[in-house]
Design an enzyme around this catalytic site. Sequence first.
Site, mmCIF file in Angstrom:
data_model
loop_
_atom_site.group_PDB
_atom_site.id
_atom_site.type_symbol
_atom_site.label_atom_id
_atom_site.label_comp_id
_atom_site.label_asym_id
_atom_site.label_seq_id
_atom_site.Cartn_x
_atom_site.Cartn_y
_atom_site.Cartn_z
ATOM 1 C CE LYS A 189 -2.756 34.443 72.339
ATOM 2 N NZ LYS A 189 -1.876 35.597 72.097
ATOM 3 C CD GLU A 263 9.177 24.813 78.551
ATOM 4 O OE1 GLU A 263 10.085 25.451 79.118
ATOM 5 O OE2 GLU A 263 9.157 23.590 78.470
ATOM 6 C CB CYS A 297 12.301 32.231 80.523
ATOM 7 S SG CYS A 297 12.978 31.150 79.251
ATOM 8 C CD GLU A 396 10.196 35.778 84.768
ATOM 9 O OE1 GLU A 396 8.975 35.913 84.633
ATOM 10 O OE2 GLU A 396 10.869 34.981 84.105
HETATM 11 P P1 NAD Z 1 2.215 36.428 79.204
HETATM 12 O O1 NAD Z 1 1.937 35.258 80.054
HETATM 13 O O2 NAD Z 1 1.608 37.726 79.563
HETATM 14 O O3 NAD Z 1 1.753 36.153 77.692
HETATM 15 C C1 NAD Z 1 2.242 35.050 76.952
HETATM 16 C C2 NAD Z 1 1.237 34.675 75.874
HETATM 17 O O4 NAD Z 1 0.062 34.168 76.494
HETATM 18 C C3 NAD Z 1 0.776 35.837 75.003
HETATM 19 O O5 NAD Z 1 0.547 35.341 73.700
HETATM 20 C C4 NAD Z 1 -0.540 36.257 75.667
HETATM 21 O O6 NAD Z 1 -1.413 36.899 74.758
HETATM 22 C C5 NAD Z 1 -1.084 34.913 76.110
HETATM 23 N N1 NAD Z 1 -1.940 34.912 77.309
HETATM 24 C C6 NAD Z 1 -1.777 35.637 78.445
HETATM 25 N N2 NAD Z 1 -2.735 35.307 79.339
HETATM 26 C C7 NAD Z 1 -3.486 34.333 78.773
HETATM 27 C C8 NAD Z 1 -4.615 33.577 79.206
HETATM 28 N N3 NAD Z 1 -5.162 33.746 80.417
HETATM 29 N N4 NAD Z 1 -5.133 32.651 78.363
HETATM 30 C C9 NAD Z 1 -4.582 32.437 77.142
HETATM 31 N N5 NAD Z 1 -3.521 33.142 76.668
HETATM 32 C C10 NAD Z 1 -2.984 34.075 77.477
HETATM 33 O O7 NAD Z 1 3.799 36.521 79.127
HETATM 34 P P2 NAD Z 1 4.709 37.597 78.384
HETATM 35 O O8 NAD Z 1 4.775 38.835 79.204
HETATM 36 O O9 NAD Z 1 4.289 37.707 76.957
HETATM 37 O O10 NAD Z 1 6.125 36.840 78.405
HETATM 38 C C11 NAD Z 1 7.008 36.920 79.457
HETATM 39 C C12 NAD Z 1 6.935 35.692 80.346
HETATM 40 O O11 NAD Z 1 7.192 34.523 79.582
HETATM 41 C C13 NAD Z 1 7.987 35.691 81.426
HETATM 42 O O12 NAD Z 1 7.410 35.303 82.642
HETATM 43 C C14 NAD Z 1 9.001 34.667 80.958
HETATM 44 O O13 NAD Z 1 9.764 34.088 81.969
HETATM 45 C C15 NAD Z 1 8.132 33.684 80.279
HETATM 46 N N6 NAD Z 1 8.912 32.881 79.332
HETATM 47 C C16 NAD Z 1 9.179 31.578 79.641
HETATM 48 C C17 NAD Z 1 9.958 30.810 78.791
HETATM 49 C C18 NAD Z 1 10.273 29.374 79.083
HETATM 50 O O14 NAD Z 1 10.643 28.661 78.161
HETATM 51 N N7 NAD Z 1 10.156 28.915 80.308
HETATM 52 C C19 NAD Z 1 10.466 31.373 77.619
HETATM 53 C C20 NAD Z 1 10.177 32.707 77.356
HETATM 54 C C21 NAD Z 1 9.385 33.453 78.217
#
Ligand code: NAD
Length: 491
Positions: A189, A263, A297, A396
Amino acid sequence: MPESRFNFQSELSDNVRNRFYIDGQWTAPSTAQKLSLVSPVTEELMLQVPEASATEVDLAVKAARKAFDEGPWPHLAPQERGAYLRKIASEMRKRESLFARVWNAQVGAPISFATYLVPTAIALFEYYAGLAETHEFTEERQYGDGAVARVAHEPVGVVGLITPWNAPLILLSYKLAAALAAGCTVVSKPSPETPLDALLLAECIDAAGLPAGVVNILPAGREVGDYLIHRPEFDKISFTGSTAAGKAIAAACSERIARVNLELGGKSAAIVLDDADIGSAIQTIVPFSMPFSGQICFSLTRVLVSRKNMDAFLEAFVAAVESVNVGDPAKPETQIGPLATRRQFDRVMGYIDKGVKEGAVLKTGGKAVDTQERGYYVQPTVFANVDPGMTIAREEIFGPVVCVIPYEDEEDAIRIANDSSYGLSGAVFTRDAERGYKMARRIRTGNVSVNGLVVDPGIPFGGYKQSGVGRQGGVEGLKAYLECKAVYMPA
Ligand code: NAD
């Protein structure tokens, strides 16, 4: 300012624009629900594509379950799976430029950055193809009086892959390539902001001829993601995204002891030691403190400098940040483009406000870029004299905002670097590599680079503390999709 650059829609197939990839078929949506792609450069609606619903999740998980329980995929020789991964990589290579332009258009990743990084996604498929070909999936161990147990590393099962918008192709490739090499089947997804990368990847998978149901791809928002993680048919969820969502996903998985990889976010520190070559440290810290406008990230968002060297450092650092080329991300010379979404823009401006109110010294930036036009641009921003307790030093921000924090001595630098609920990445700058290594070992994060910032497919990547659980990349990334079984053979 720039016009909409999404001028290559004709290069996207009808399938990519109008369907999901389920059970080896391009499947028409069951509802009229759409995802709207808004240009971060012009704020115009560029394209609408279907959003998957619970109905598609049900179809996809059923297909993935059948492909795992009854299909050939988990039982193929790992070398055969490796051959499929190589075919996927070769299909990706044909679309390399399109992948970069799609990333650029959807979320404003500078085209030079996207073009440089798309090959990493391809390299991940090749790396895991190589591991599938060479990894020992079974081993024999002696025990007792010369008896033998066979230890088999078997695929964990059906895996749900949930990925964010910032580096959509690479982050999905880390998971997908390793899961496929291990023999798992998957439902992916992708995020609602970046549906196209994964659907282009579905075209590659289709062209590579993987058995039906092994890979299913359905872009959708958070609610559908929440529905997905609660489906009992998933043996594992592998998630990349925010720490807040990661906590909800871990809680849902814990109810049924489903395996989980997380992650999550970061607040990584760059420690500049007094013996560092300041000029070359700054050359690394500037791009890696705000890659893709700080929406990565592992960005080095806390820069720790000794009080003694602070003035000289700040002068050079601020000058270097002010010389960064901010502008249209479609232009090859642009280093910093807009933030990805209006939500991101509001969030980052909110943190800048907070930093000023809490008493940090704004050395440069801090405002929306005056483009005379539209777009979610924020100036590259440096705060100095930041106290480690301030909100901007703890949370962050995910924007082009760097906190420069003074330290007294090495012990103090390590204490400040570790004073974080996150533990993702970091860097130490010094002329003495072994001194850097010793410091790195004391920093409680999953990755530290000495005099740089490096991420490589063959090296594990992941977080300590609230930056996550488990690793992607390297053999560790493959093991994340394997269960371990011991078979005691008759003596
Ligand atoms: P997000 O958590 O809002 O969303 C990420 C994904 O999860 C999206 O596909 C979203 O639709 C889905 N999602 C959100 N809540 C969910 C839930 N309760 N159940 C199931 N799916 C859910 O994050 P974002 O704003 O899209 O991305 C930014 C974040 O990602 C930052 O915090 C960044 O640090 C982190 N990130 C981490 C890494 C890593 O490798 N550690 C890499 C890239 C980004």
